[in-house]
Design an enzyme around this catalytic site. Structure first.
Site, short mmCIF file in Angstrom:
data_model
loop_
_atom_site.label_atom_id
_atom_site.label_comp_id
_atom_site.label_asym_id
_atom_site.label_seq_id
_atom_site.Cartn_x
_atom_site.Cartn_y
_atom_site.Cartn_z
N CYS A 1 62.90 51.82 49.22
CA CYS A 1 63.54 50.50 49.09
C CYS A 1 63.09 49.60 50.23
CB CYS A 1 65.06 50.65 49.09
SG CYS A 1 65.68 51.58 47.68
N HIS B 1 72.79 54.99 45.76
CA HIS B 1 72.99 54.85 47.20
C HIS B 1 72.83 56.21 47.88
CE1 HIS B 1 75.44 50.87 46.82
NE2 HIS B 1 74.22 50.79 46.33
N GLU C 1 74.65 57.95 50.03
CA GLU C 1 75.77 58.89 50.01
C GLU C 1 76.00 59.47 48.62
OE1 GLU C 1 77.71 54.78 50.64
OE2 GLU C 1 75.71 55.62 50.46
N CYS D 1 79.93 51.32 50.17
CA CYS D 1 80.44 50.28 49.28
C CYS D 1 81.67 50.83 48.54
CB CYS D 1 79.36 49.87 48.28
SG CYS D 1 78.99 51.15 47.02
N CYS E 1 80.85 53.95 46.12
CA CYS E 1 80.56 55.18 46.85
C CYS E 1 81.81 55.70 47.57
CB CYS E 1 79.42 54.97 47.83
SG CYS E 1 77.82 54.79 46.98
N TYR F 1 78.69 47.40 56.32
CA TYR F 1 78.26 46.70 55.11
C TYR F 1 79.07 45.41 55.01
CZ TYR F 1 77.37 46.02 50.08
OH TYR F 1 77.00 45.51 48.86
#
Length: 145
Positions: free
Chosen positions: A26, A70, A72, A98, A101, A119
């Site tokens: 990413c 993600h 996690e 987030c 998650c 975040y």
């Protein structure tokens, strides 16, 4: 475990999570996660596309594709397909979780989350605190004790 010793381990595992995040393809964010139970790493993960998909996380406009997993979530899913359990484990992650998650973290039995960068949406952290998960924000991971 003594507080100084715990801090030393926390920093080391968080540095490992940061290194693991560098494996992500990413471009916008590279996030790494390590799950530790009884001082043993039981899983790891980084953000990226699902198995069998092209290794590009962003679309033509530079936005993250909706199906990118993600870090996690990848780490928790890896545990789910093993003989291990996240019950009572600690999650070390470079970016705080987030909302989505956070639900996975709570349901998986992880009892502690140590993260480096917050975040933009902190509702995931608020949910975890409400769920009784211990949260540790550790900005200085390279500091010596």
């Amino acid at each position: 475990m003594k507080k100084e010793k715990q801090l030393k381990y926390d920093r080391a595992y968080l540095r490992m999570a940061k290194e693991w995040g560098k494996l992500s393809s990413c471009k916008r964010k590279q996030v790494g996660a390590i799950i530790v139970k009884n001082r043993m790493i039981i899983s790891d993960g980084y953000n990226g596309t699902p198995t069998g998909f092209e290794n590009f996380c962003e679309d033509e406009e530079g936005y993250t594709k909706w199906y990118v997993l993600h870090a996690e979530a990848n780490a928790i899913l890896k545990v789910a397909s093993s003989t291990q359990s996240c019950q009572g484990a600690t999650l070390y992650i470079t970016l705080s979780p987030c909302r989505e998650c956070s639900k996975l973290i709570h349901q998986s039995g992880i009892k502690r989350v140590v993260y480096q960068i917050g975040y933009k949406d902190d509702s995931g952290l608020k949910f975890l605190k409400k769920a009784g998960v211990e949260i540790e924000h550790m900005t200085e991971i390279n500091a010596a004790i």
